[in-house]
Enzyme design. Sequence first.
Site, PDB file in Angstrom:
ATOM      1  N   THR A   1       0.854  -1.188   0.000  1.00 44.03           N
ATOM      2  CA  THR A   1       0.000   0.000   0.000  1.00 44.03           C
ATOM      3  C   THR A   1       0.899   1.251   0.000  1.00 44.03           C
ATOM      4  O   THR A   1       2.094   1.156   0.242  1.00 44.03           O
ATOM      5  CB  THR A   1      -0.958  -0.012   1.215  1.00 44.03           C
ATOM      6  OG1 THR A   1      -1.720  -1.208   1.163  1.00 44.03           O
ATOM      7  CG2 THR A   1      -1.886   1.181   1.279  1.00 44.03           C
TER       8      THR A   1
ATOM      9  N   ASP B   1      -8.486  -9.413   0.988  1.00 42.23           N
ATOM     10  CA  ASP B   1      -8.903  -8.668   2.181  1.00 42.23           C
ATOM     11  C   ASP B   1     -10.299  -9.076   2.661  1.00 42.23           C
ATOM     12  O   ASP B   1     -10.743  -8.638   3.722  1.00 42.23           O
ATOM     13  CB  ASP B   1      -8.867  -7.150   1.928  1.00 42.23           C
ATOM     14  CG  ASP B   1      -7.470  -6.567   2.156  1.00 42.23           C
ATOM     15  OD1 ASP B   1      -6.592  -7.295   2.638  1.00 42.23           O
ATOM     16  OD2 ASP B   1      -7.260  -5.391   1.837  1.00 42.23           O
TER      17      ASP B   1
HETATM   18  N1  GLY Z   1      -4.992  -3.910   1.313  1.00 37.59           N
HETATM   19  C1  GLY Z   1      -4.658  -3.218   2.477  1.00 37.59           C
HETATM   20  C2  GLY Z   1      -5.830  -2.575   3.107  1.00 37.59           C
HETATM   21  O1  GLY Z   1      -6.763  -2.221   2.416  1.00 37.59           O
HETATM   22  O2  GLY Z   1      -5.850  -2.403   4.299  1.00 37.59           O
END
Ligand code: GLY
Length: 603
Positions: free
Chosen positions: A397, A439
């Site tokens: 990220t 996720d």
């Molecule tokens: N993929 C990392 C988040 O959305 O927390």
Amino acid sequence: MNMTVQGPGALRVACLSLVLCAACAGGLARFEGTPIKRGAVVSENALATRVGLAILDRGGNAADAAVATAMALCVVYPQAGNLGGGGFAILANADGKNLALDFRERAPLSTAAELYLDDQGVFDRQLSIQGPLAVGVPGSPLGLWELHQVAGSGRLSWSQLLDPAITLAREGFAVDPWLARDLRRTTVAGRMNAAARAVFYPGGEPLGVGQMLRQPALARTLSLLASEGPRGFYGGPVAEALVAELGRAHSGVEGAMRGVIDAADLALYEVQQRPPLVGYFGGREWIAMPPPSSGGLVILQVLAILDGLPLGSEVAGARAAGVTDGLGERLVHWLIEALRMAFADRAEHMGDPEFHEVPVELLLSPAWIAERRVSITDRAQPEIGPWVPAPVESSQTTHLSVLDRAGNAVSLTTTLNGWFGSGILVEEGGFFLNNELDDFAIQAGVPNQFGLVGSEANSIQPGKRPLSSMSPTVVRDAGGSVRLVIGSPGGPRIITATLQVALRLFLLEQELGAAIRAPRLHQQWSPAETLFEARGTLSFLPSVLAGLRERGQPIEEVEGSFGSVQAIFVTADGEIRASSDPRRGGSAGIEGRGISAPALPPN
Ligand code: GLY
């Protein structure tokens, strides 16, 4: 701590020329702060920071600079900067209006949980990490477009904001030590498709430091996006190339293209404008991301739990006892216990609010918070239950923070999820696709790549957005002026890194650079252990760790680093401080002062 939750739910973006709506306005009505002397941009790449700063110099505002910086990150930071991913932004305007922009990826309309199960009916995590079933419908191109439409200055056109990224993609740039290092990761190399390998592993070897990286296909995609707007991505040749690439990646996987993005998924993608969550701590207004991120809720819950404890006397007592930063072991114990409770709520209650009613008001209500606060004792209270393996170290990220001279702030976090996402590069489009569907809690109770456990609230469903930890945050002072623009990458460590730096700034009154460099801990309810960064002199005091062990806190010191905070802080007299976390290779830029030199990777 008072909490307000602004407005009833998401406002679907119906009109692209919409101005910030009254329902999104902040609770403060006084905007008489000291004028800010300079604007600033902080991101995880010096070239991208330079692009954003140049936009401010040309009269662009914070939203303009954020769009241009994010677009540049797609080119120069392919590890996480993206067109093929998604993200969130918090906008805090100088006139007091706040807005949360949700451009999180969505599950394809043909998805189903059983697509991720093996012959025994057991969740096969590899399918949500690599390959076409891992990929959510990208949100970044439409999200950045709407950021420009909703909050841009109007002085710079959309295509002017994309020009620097197009030039960087077409003419190339010298590979920096961080990109070279990340390409050497074996997990990354193993995930890349043939198109990605052709760009990033010419002749079979990863690009090295100083080699020129030109991305003509990406330049063409960005040019189409510049000239056509989102239609240039969600329809036409780019959309066709995206679907075709997933088809190629899908060969050998059972079930034809079921569960994989098709043209309708792209055409139907929508960005959501959401009322941000707002809480008050230490006399300041904290503007945070609502679900489908868990970041804002967890941060505001922890602040609320801590707020009723005698923090000031605890800090003073710790300093008197020789803990110079004031973060004594009892305060750390309280922080761990508050995090444990908030992350337990995350696992149980949080998901996409369009599909699952997240009890936001309940979770932030004085009664709920007070119940948790009074249940904190002098002893650690790790949950009894099945032990879940510690999360794999991950720091994906990326985050950027912008503040302009007028006092408008944008805090924007964006992601492909894993490094380079799914590793699927759309050959004719030149961009990576995310692996965001990992996720989801695809099988309730089974941890994802970050070790996070979830419930039905975050189950996978057609069109749903997976729960996120991304925590773009802005803090205003009592007069309504922006004092802090902050966020971080790092999976669930986004939340703990962002929170700890903000607490160090406002509770311990540390200077921004010191608050960012300071060691961090991470606690996410499951597993029970709290992880502590151990980075030589940048480690927690042995006496603090010993005290925590005496309280029964399961703790583990780890050599890795947690998060990479990108922050802008405004002092009481309007001076700007901007800092990019030395844990990674970002850069902070301040108007009239230039940009900071990026840190080098360890070893
Ligand atoms: N993929 C990392 C988040 O959305 O927390």
